[in-house]
Design an enzyme around this catalytic site. Structure first.
Site, PDB file in Angstrom:
ATOM      1  N   VAL A   1      15.079  39.286   8.858  1.00 20.88           N
ATOM      2  CA  VAL A   1      15.647  38.230   9.701  1.00 20.88           C
ATOM      3  C   VAL A   1      14.582  37.208  10.093  1.00 20.88           C
ATOM      4  O   VAL A   1      14.849  36.004  10.152  1.00 20.88           O
ATOM      5  CB  VAL A   1      16.302  38.842  10.956  1.00 20.88           C
ATOM      6  CG1 VAL A   1      16.743  37.749  11.925  1.00 20.88           C
ATOM      7  CG2 VAL A   1      17.494  39.703  10.555  1.00 20.88           C
ATOM      8  N   GLU A   2      13.367  37.685  10.351  1.00 19.60           N
ATOM      9  CA  GLU A   2      12.297  36.780  10.788  1.00 19.60           C
ATOM     10  C   GLU A   2      11.856  35.812   9.688  1.00 19.60           C
ATOM     11  O   GLU A   2      11.694  34.618   9.932  1.00 19.60           O
ATOM     12  CB  GLU A   2      11.090  37.594  11.264  1.00 19.60           C
ATOM     13  CG  GLU A   2      11.272  38.308  12.591  1.00 19.60           C
ATOM     14  CD  GLU A   2      11.253  37.362  13.782  1.00 19.60           C
ATOM     15  OE1 GLU A   2      10.970  36.161  13.589  1.00 19.60           O
ATOM     16  OE2 GLU A   2      11.529  37.827  14.896  1.00 19.60           O
ATOM     17  N   SER A   3      11.642  36.343   8.498  1.00 20.78           N
ATOM     18  CA  SER A   3      11.008  35.507   7.463  1.00 20.78           C
ATOM     19  C   SER A   3      11.624  35.630   6.077  1.00 20.78           C
ATOM     20  O   SER A   3      11.188  34.944   5.156  1.00 20.78           O
ATOM     21  CB  SER A   3       9.528  35.875   7.352  1.00 20.78           C
ATOM     22  OG  SER A   3       9.397  37.212   6.867  1.00 20.78           O
TER      23      SER A   3
ATOM     24  N   TYR B   1      20.122  36.686  17.016  1.00 21.70           N
ATOM     25  CA  TYR B   1      19.019  37.410  16.378  1.00 21.70           C
ATOM     26  C   TYR B   1      19.246  38.912  16.474  1.00 21.70           C
ATOM     27  O   TYR B   1      19.107  39.651  15.485  1.00 21.70           O
ATOM     28  CB  TYR B   1      17.705  37.015  17.059  1.00 21.70           C
ATOM     29  CG  TYR B   1      16.501  37.815  16.643  1.00 21.70           C
ATOM     30  CD1 TYR B   1      15.823  37.517  15.463  1.00 21.70           C
ATOM     31  CD2 TYR B   1      16.023  38.869  17.430  1.00 21.70           C
ATOM     32  CE1 TYR B   1      14.709  38.242  15.079  1.00 21.70           C
ATOM     33  CE2 TYR B   1      14.914  39.592  17.054  1.00 21.70           C
ATOM     34  CZ  TYR B   1      14.259  39.273  15.878  1.00 21.70           C
ATOM     35  OH  TYR B   1      13.153  40.012  15.503  1.00 21.70           O
TER      36      TYR B   1
END
Length: 207
Positions: A95-97, A189
């Protein structure tokens, strides 16, 4: 004159020899089983790594097989080191990158785990662009957040939610609102990470 017959061995000695032989056989069998178990565990570990590497490449097809295995090994190792489920770290990084080692956000967050410069410095991460260092820092950061919400061993989903909120919005925001902050970005998120994590675990994603 016939030669004298050898004296019969004492019964106690015969029993001792048989017992020693049985013990030796049991030890040999235990060693054989131990080696078989180690081989099985190693095989399972290799199979798990291959699954993680395949998942890494699914999220970022531009990565080579070598790079995907490198990331999978780091995630597995640091998850084990800090007592976390590797699938949770996989979900966070996805999800972050999207497993882009060169990812940088508009706010300046860097690398796989999107570490902010100040956060990376505070964690002692000398090079946030190093995949290994970034994964180590991100895993240690999430472990710290889980510890703060009381998740010492197996965390509940509510504890994971709070730790993810800390990771995304900061621990100060979570303390301020006494729970997940009312930020749409943070709430989305948490949902994305939770959905991926539970899917990787073969479970129904949380609402």
């Amino acid at each position: 004159q016939q030669p004298a017959k050898p004296a019969a061995r004492p019964a106690a000695l015969r029993v001792t020899r048989r017992r020693t032989l049985r013990q030796a056989l049991r030890r040999r069998e235990a060693l054989r089983r131990g080696r078989s178990r180690q081989t099985l565990l190693a095989s399972r570990g290799l199979d798990l790594l291959s699954q993680y590497a395949a998942a890494v490449r699914w999220f970022n097809p531009r990565l080579t097989d070598t790079d995907a295995w490198r990331l999978a090994r780091s995630i597995t190792w640091y998850s084990y080191r800090y007592g976390l489920d590797a699938r949770l770290i996989m979900a966070v990084i996805a999800v972050e990158s999207n497993f882009n080692t060169a990812a940088v956000s508009s706010k300046g967050a860097m690398g796989l785990g999107q570490l902010m410069p100040g956060t990376a410095s505070g964690l002692g991460v000398a090079n946030p662009w190093s995949p290994e260092q970034n994964i180590e820092g991100a895993t240690r950061l999430l472990r710290g957040h889980l510890n703060q919400v009381g998740a010492v061993q197996a965390p509940t989903w509510d504890q994971i939610r709070l730790a993810l909120a800390c990771y995304n919005a900061g621990a100060g925001a979570v303390r301020k609102y006494k729970g997940v902050p009312p930020y749409r970005e943070t709430q989305n998120y948490i949902k994305k990470v939770g959905r991926l994590y539970y899917q990787m675990c073969g479970l129904t994603p949380p609402e």
